[in-house]
Design a protein around this motif. Structure first.
Motif, PDB file in Angstrom:
ATOM      1  N   VAL A   1     -10.510  15.603  -2.179  1.00  0.00           N
ATOM      2  CA  VAL A   1      -9.632  15.151  -1.429  1.00  0.00           C
ATOM      3  C   VAL A   1      -9.605  13.627  -1.623  1.00  0.00           C
ATOM      4  N   ALA A   2      -8.389  12.980  -1.800  1.00  0.00           N
ATOM      5  CA  ALA A   2      -8.383  11.487  -1.977  1.00  0.00           C
ATOM      6  C   ALA A   2      -7.122  11.151  -1.070  1.00  0.00           C
ATOM      7  N   SER A   3      -7.227   9.788  -0.645  1.00  0.00           N
ATOM      8  CA  SER A   3      -6.040   9.114  -0.051  1.00  0.00           C
ATOM      9  C   SER A   3      -5.403   8.554  -1.179  1.00  0.00           C
ATOM     10  N   VAL A   4      -3.943   8.407  -0.942  1.00  0.00           N
ATOM     11  CA  VAL A   4      -3.290   7.633  -1.740  1.00  0.00           C
ATOM     12  C   VAL A   4      -3.943   5.950  -2.152  1.00  0.00           C
ATOM     13  N   GLN A   5      -4.517   5.569  -1.164  1.00  0.00           N
ATOM     14  CA  GLN A   5      -5.127   4.215  -1.239  1.00  0.00           C
ATOM     15  C   GLN A   5      -6.215   4.303  -2.235  1.00  0.00           C
TER      16      GLN A   5
ATOM     17  N   THR B   1     -11.204   2.144 -14.357  1.00  0.00           N
ATOM     18  CA  THR B   1     -10.027   3.173 -14.440  1.00  0.00           C
ATOM     19  C   THR B   1      -9.605   3.807 -13.154  1.00  0.00           C
ATOM     20  N   PRO B   2      -8.466   4.413 -12.881  1.00  0.00           N
ATOM     21  CA  PRO B   2      -8.469   5.049 -11.636  1.00  0.00           C
ATOM     22  C   PRO B   2      -8.901   6.314 -11.720  1.00  0.00           C
ATOM     23  N   LEU B   3      -9.138   7.028 -10.697  1.00  0.00           N
ATOM     24  CA  LEU B   3      -9.767   8.485 -10.611  1.00  0.00           C
ATOM     25  C   LEU B   3      -9.158   9.336 -11.352  1.00  0.00           C
ATOM     26  N   VAL B   4      -7.748   9.286 -11.275  1.00  0.00           N
ATOM     27  CA  VAL B   4      -6.796  10.459 -12.171  1.00  0.00           C
ATOM     28  C   VAL B   4      -7.302  10.532 -13.561  1.00  0.00           C
ATOM     29  N   ASP B   5      -7.582   9.233 -14.233  1.00  0.00           N
ATOM     30  CA  ASP B   5      -7.876   9.256 -15.514  1.00  0.00           C
ATOM     31  C   ASP B   5      -9.254   9.938 -16.004  1.00  0.00           C
TER      32      ASP B   5
ATOM     33  N   ASP C   1       3.564   2.233  -0.579  1.00  0.00           N
ATOM     34  CA  ASP C   1       4.312   0.911  -0.706  1.00  0.00           C
ATOM     35  C   ASP C   1       3.585  -0.353   0.346  1.00  0.00           C
ATOM     36  N   GLN C   2       3.121   0.391   1.687  1.00  0.00           N
ATOM     37  CA  GLN C   2       2.383  -0.412   2.470  1.00  0.00           C
ATOM     38  C   GLN C   2       1.422  -1.202   2.114  1.00  0.00           C
ATOM     39  N   TYR C   3       0.446  -0.278   1.351  1.00  0.00           N
ATOM     40  CA  TYR C   3      -0.805  -0.878   0.746  1.00  0.00           C
ATOM     41  C   TYR C   3      -0.467  -1.674  -0.390  1.00  0.00           C
ATOM     42  N   ALA C   4       0.623  -1.636  -1.272  1.00  0.00           N
ATOM     43  CA  ALA C   4       0.676  -2.263  -2.353  1.00  0.00           C
ATOM     44  C   ALA C   4       1.258  -3.840  -1.813  1.00  0.00           C
ATOM     45  N   ARG C   5       1.600  -3.951  -0.694  1.00  0.00           N
ATOM     46  CA  ARG C   5       2.007  -5.256  -0.131  1.00  0.00           C
ATOM     47  C   ARG C   5       0.949  -6.013   0.302  1.00  0.00           C
ATOM     48  N   GLN C   6      -0.192  -5.717   0.352  1.00  0.00           N
ATOM     49  CA  GLN C   6      -1.344  -6.328   0.644  1.00  0.00           C
ATOM     50  C   GLN C   6      -2.310  -6.705  -0.532  1.00  0.00           C
ATOM     51  N   ILE C   7      -1.826  -6.217  -1.558  1.00  0.00           N
ATOM     52  CA  ILE C   7      -2.583  -6.391  -2.873  1.00  0.00           C
ATOM     53  C   ILE C   7      -1.965  -7.484  -3.595  1.00  0.00           C
ATOM     54  N   PRO C   8      -2.886  -8.599  -3.910  1.00  0.00           N
ATOM     55  CA  PRO C   8      -2.220  -9.918  -4.564  1.00  0.00           C
ATOM     56  C   PRO C   8      -1.900  -9.438  -6.095  1.00  0.00           C
ATOM     57  N   ALA C   9      -0.686 -10.086  -6.486  1.00  0.00           N
ATOM     58  CA  ALA C   9      -0.147  -9.533  -7.893  1.00  0.00           C
ATOM     59  C   ALA C   9      -1.149  -9.960  -8.845  1.00  0.00           C
ATOM     60  N   GLY C  10      -1.241  -8.879  -9.667  1.00  0.00           N
ATOM     61  CA  GLY C  10      -1.953  -8.879 -10.887  1.00  0.00           C
ATOM     62  C   GLY C  10      -3.629  -8.666 -10.583  1.00  0.00           C
TER      63      GLY C  10
ATOM     64  N   PHE D   1      -8.313  -4.850 -10.021  1.00  0.00           N
ATOM     65  CA  PHE D   1      -8.876  -3.526  -9.596  1.00  0.00           C
ATOM     66  C   PHE D   1      -7.936  -2.628  -8.903  1.00  0.00           C
ATOM     67  N   PHE D   2      -6.542  -3.014  -9.162  1.00  0.00           N
ATOM     68  CA  PHE D   2      -5.647  -1.803  -8.514  1.00  0.00           C
ATOM     69  C   PHE D   2      -4.500  -1.540  -9.515  1.00  0.00           C
ATOM     70  N   VAL D   3      -4.101  -0.333  -9.519  1.00  0.00           N
ATOM     71  CA  VAL D   3      -3.008   0.160 -10.319  1.00  0.00           C
ATOM     72  C   VAL D   3      -1.912   0.797  -9.440  1.00  0.00           C
ATOM     73  N   PRO D   4      -0.815   0.685  -9.791  1.00  0.00           N
ATOM     74  CA  PRO D   4       0.492   0.896  -8.674  1.00  0.00           C
ATOM     75  C   PRO D   4       0.506   2.590  -8.855  1.00  0.00           C
ATOM     76  N   TRP D   5       1.167   3.045  -7.583  1.00  0.00           N
ATOM     77  CA  TRP D   5       0.874   4.473  -7.403  1.00  0.00           C
ATOM     78  C   TRP D   5       1.674   5.036  -8.389  1.00  0.00           C
ATOM     79  N   GLN D   6       2.722   4.631  -8.873  1.00  0.00           N
ATOM     80  CA  GLN D   6       3.570   5.439  -9.803  1.00  0.00           C
ATOM     81  C   GLN D   6       2.753   5.350 -11.111  1.00  0.00           C
ATOM     82  N   HIS D   7       1.808   4.819 -11.573  1.00  0.00           N
ATOM     83  CA  HIS D   7       1.071   4.632 -12.473  1.00  0.00           C
ATOM     84  C   HIS D   7       0.162   6.064 -12.621  1.00  0.00           C
ATOM     85  N   THR D   8      -0.447   6.365 -11.279  1.00  0.00           N
ATOM     86  CA  THR D   8      -1.527   7.127 -11.208  1.00  0.00           C
ATOM     87  C   THR D   8      -0.939   8.669 -11.409  1.00  0.00           C
TER      88      THR D   8
END
Length: 848
Positions: free
Chosen positions: A109-113, A230-234, A255-264, A267-274
């Motif tokens: 069980v994982a959170s979207v973040q 790498t993200p967990l799903v990979d 979307d709310q979480y992505a707005r807190q992440i600096p561009a580029g 350590f993060f991957v967009p939700w759609q990519h997961t």
């Protein structure tokens, strides 16, 4: 689980899963989703990854899932962001690394973040691990350096997860994935023994033949690495199922979480990519599709229409019994229709109580309960399955049970080891000084630790650790820093003499009260009843040792003929209220009434709700007298009290009014006595001569505390924090709006609330406006203001919103020191800490 495998829905569900089709399972009540996920794991025989929209929903899903599938894994998100200076909690990293080592677990069980955060690649994690075994040759310095490189922090002694200590040929370290730290002893360059040990007593426990050493960090090590992450799903097996719980909610949270992440940010991957990892995807939704597509399957799992005796006011016991009887009759109809009933109770006491109630209701129909935790029950009509929980049976919503974490046994907080350099302390012989920290001294050729204390004129006193009991933390009543005493001076001796004279002035008052208590024979309560034992067994948490001791002391007092006068001390959230609840239940079982006095209306309502929820299912009437009740309601309560129609009444000083009379008062509980006025305390003195009195306090006034310590009043202390309570972390920094924003956002991300203390009423509105501007997503964060110059009604409304979780950030003065227990408020930001007294800061620190 086996009962539903014969349902006609299972074969088509299995065919679609085997074919790797995208599948939408609709009409699923939240209560039934963990059961469906466990079913998916069983019929597909594939690893399952469940994604929720945040930490709270993740923990709720995981807790329920463990009832059906104990081997599930929990993969949380970092509560910090990589660009912040702060690293995630050790428990968070431990859960993540444990998941990475068991990627083939039945369900994770994982959170979207968490899925948007990168972690070690498979090769990185393998390279970071190494093994130890008895007889293995090992270079001590290389071993220590390797542990440090893995994130272990060198300390004098291992206490917390991730600590490392080296002494001679002994290496102690605390792996993140173990319940206890490990001690490796070397004989020369060979491992002689590997043992676990208790971090409190430092005594060895179990012997180990071998051990796999895992990293003590994740984000900190990733920051130092230039390798790809790498993200967990990979990392999951290619045949895994990706289960999306309420996909629309996941998109909003991402979307709310992505707005807190600096561009580029690397350590993060967009939700759609997961979502493009090639995994078979199943989505769970509560909605019923009006125009279902081909990938739609309606399972129709619904929440139960449950027995609910609680509404906005206390329920009449006869009405509660009627509603429960109606629910039991529904259970009989399900049995007649061929349903399988599975009853789950969280505790043995609730299990026994249900079976007793069911035998009274339907002695010819056998329904037994099993032990297991589930937040709510559900009904699956197509499979003819009804899963019933103690929430439905006893009519109370269970509090969100904290997930069992990998904490070691905690030592009591009232200890010299809690002192920080700069704290003011009191030595019993030399008076007030400033604690400088631990120093290693050499005395007569022997090295030993000592507490270094600075006194006036920069004089230093070194107190050996074995004499640390002579030193205590200074807790003053004012806002000024205390004046340091001179070693060998007369000031401290004069102050001690004055205190002794003041104590003598109290003698007549104490003699009067306690002589009356000794001569007047109070009510001796009967020993515990069967119901008392069942009631206590239904407590949804594990009692701490101090709680159990306090409860036994309370019962001994109540069963004695002398009226009880006991002070129960403990920090907010340490379990004082449960001691009072058990005392109240014991009093009512013996036919006596109970009054609970609270200093504020909001605290009275919080206690009222807690007492009612704990006592639901028993014929006990709990009422409240406060400004939250209408005049007509208050008049009715007063009348019932005099007639004996109310067993427990909870209220403010209104309970001390002349018109409030009791038919058979046996116990008075006073919460935070120091917050009542002088006239109220005079009434308390009279009560202590007549009935049993229990006083609860997190910060007793010095006079009350001294009376307890000298034996004039009995005292119980609860120093042991609850299981899974994280230690308080204090950060002192110059005013920095970047840090403030990070701290607030971090707490909001994990579903918590924030106190922002600003102890100037004149500028508090401007500070709140500045915070709203600072938080650029202010539309999603609710900020409120509370201070002592507001009207009582206005302040109570503000505090009521905060208690109910409707306010994210409360900008306030020290008005929050009201005894309220707000589990979600885990962060306090203190603006201009120099404007607060040491006593204020000490008390405030204990709230989170």
């Amino acid at each position: 689980m086996e009962v539903v495998l014969g349902s006609p829905l299972i074969p088509p569900l299995k065919r679609r899963l085997d074919a790797g089709e995208f599948l939408s399972l609709n009409s699923l009540a939240d209560a039934g989703k963990p059961f469906v996920v466990a079913l998916l794991a069983q019929i597909s025989n594939r690893p399952v990854l469940v994604v929720t929209d945040g930490l709270k929903s993740q923990e709720a899903f995981f807790n329920d899932l463990q009832t059906f599938l104990p081997g599930a894994q929990f993969y949380p998100a970092w509560e910090t962001l990589p660009h912040e200076d702060k690293l995630p909690q050790a428990d968070t990293i431990a859960d993540r690394l444990k998941t990475l080592s068991k990627l083939d677990a039945p369900v994770t069980v994982a959170s979207v973040q968490a899925l948007m955060q990168r972690t070690f690649s498979g090769s990185q994690l393998t390279a970071l691990k190494f093994s130890l075994a008895l007889g293995q040759r090992l270079d001590l310095q290389d071993f220590s350096d390797r542990l440090t490189a893995l994130g272990y922090q060198p300390e004098f002694q291992v206490n917390e997860r991730g600590d490392l200590a080296v002494r001679g040929g002994i290496v102690d370290f605390f792996p993140l994935d173990r319940d206890l730290p490990v001690r490796v002893e070397l004989a020369g360059d060979e491992i002689e023994s590997i043992r676990s040990f208790d971090p409190v007593t430092q005594q060895s426990q179990d012997k180990l033949e071998s051990l796999t050493v895992t990293p003590a960090g994740e984000l900190g090590l990733l920051k130092k690495s230039v390798e790809a992450t790498t993200p967990l799903v990979d990392l999951l097996p290619r045949n895994a199922l990706l289960v999306l719980n309420e996909p629309d909610d996941l998109l909003i949270a991402a979307d709310q979480y992505a707005r807190q992440i600096p561009a580029g940010d690397r350590f993060f991957v967009p939700w759609q990519h997961t979502l493009v990892a090639g995994l078979t995807t199943v989505q769970l939704t509560e909605a019923i599709a009006l125009d279902p597509p081909d990938n739609y399957l309606n399972l129709r799992l619904t929440s139960l229409d449950a027995f609910r005796p609680l509404d906005t006011h206390a329920s009449v016991p006869e009405l509660a019994e009627t509603i429960r009887r109606q629910f039991f009759e529904q259970m009989e109809r399900w049995l007649a229709d061929g349903y399988r009933l599975h009853v789950l109770c969280s505790t043995a006491g609730e299990q026994q109580r249900f079976e007793e109630l069911w035998r009274e209701h339907a002695p010819d129909r056998m329904v037994s309960a099993t032990l297991g935790y589930l937040s709510r029950g559900f009904l699956w009509s197509d499979a003819k399955l009804a899963v019933i929980t103690d929430s439905e049976i006893f009519g109370r919503y269970k509090p969100a049970r904290p997930r069992q974490k990998l904490h070691a046994t905690s030592s009591p907080v009232a200890d010299w080891t809690e002192l920080e350099p700069g704290d003011y302390v009191v030595h019993i012989q030399h008076g007030i000084g400033k604690y400088l920290g631990l120093k290693l001294l050499e005395v007569s050729g022997t090295r030993q630790e000592a507490l270094a204390i600075e006194y006036a004129n920069e004089a230093r006193l070194y107190v050996p650790v074995d004499q640390a009991h002579l030193v205590s933390k200074y807790i003053g009543a004012g806002k000024r820093a205390p004046k340091l005493h001179e070693i060998g001076g007369t000031l401290w001796q004069r102050q001690k003499f004055s205190a002794e004279r003041a104590i003598m002035d109290l003698a007549s008052e104490l003699l009067e009260i306690h002589a009356a208590r000794a001569t007047l024979e109070g009510h001796a309560f009967q020993p515990d009843t069967t119901w008392q034992r069942e009631f206590e067994a239904a407590f949804p948490y594990d009692e701490t040792p101090d709680q159990l001791t306090s409860i036994e002391e309370m019962k001994a007092d109540m069963e004695a003929k002398k009226p009880m006068d006991r002070l129960v001390c403990g920090d907010v959230g340490y379990g004082k209220t449960e001691v009072a609840i058990r005392a109240a239940f014991k009093a009512v079982m013996d036919g006596m009434q109970v009054a609970v006095l609270c200093p504020t209306t909001v605290l009275a309502e919080q206690h009222w709700n807690t007492f009612r929820e704990r006592m639901a299912g028993y014929p006990i009437t709990v009422e409240m007298l406060s400004r939250f009740r209408t005049p007509a309601e208050s008049k009715k309560v007063v009348k019932l009290l005099a007639e004996g129609g109310v067993d427990i009444v909870i209220g403010t000083h209104r309970l001390l009014s002349a018109d409030v009379l009791f038919k058979n008062l046996g116990l008075v509980v006073i919460d935070e006595e120091q917050r009542f006025g002088v006239l109220h305390k005079e009434k308390f003195k009279q009560l202590r001569k007549l009935v049993d009195v229990m006083t609860l306090s997190a910060t007793p006034i010095p006079r009350t505390l001294y009376m307890a310590l000298t034996g004039a009043r009995d005292m119980s202390t609860i120093d042991t924090p609850p299981v899974d309570r994280l230690p308080v972390e204090t950060i002192i920094a110059p005013y920095d709006e970047r840090l403030i924003k990070q701290a607030i956002q971090r707490e909001i991300n994990r579903g918590g609330q924030v106190y922002f203390l600003h102890n100037r009423v004149k500028t508090i509105d401007a500070v709140a406006d500045r915070l709203r501007t600072l938080m650029d997503n202010a539309a999603e964060i609710t900020i409120d203001i509370g201070h002592g110059q507001m009207s009582d009604d206005e302040l109570e409304t503000v505090m009521h919103r905060f208690v109910k979780g409707h306010t994210d950030v409360l900008v306030c003065t020290t008005i929050i020191e009201s005894g309220l227990d707000i589990p979600n408020a885990n962060t306090i930001i203190i603006d201009r800490a120099d404007r607060f007294g040491l006593a204020d800061l000490y008390q405030l620190r204990g709230r989170v």
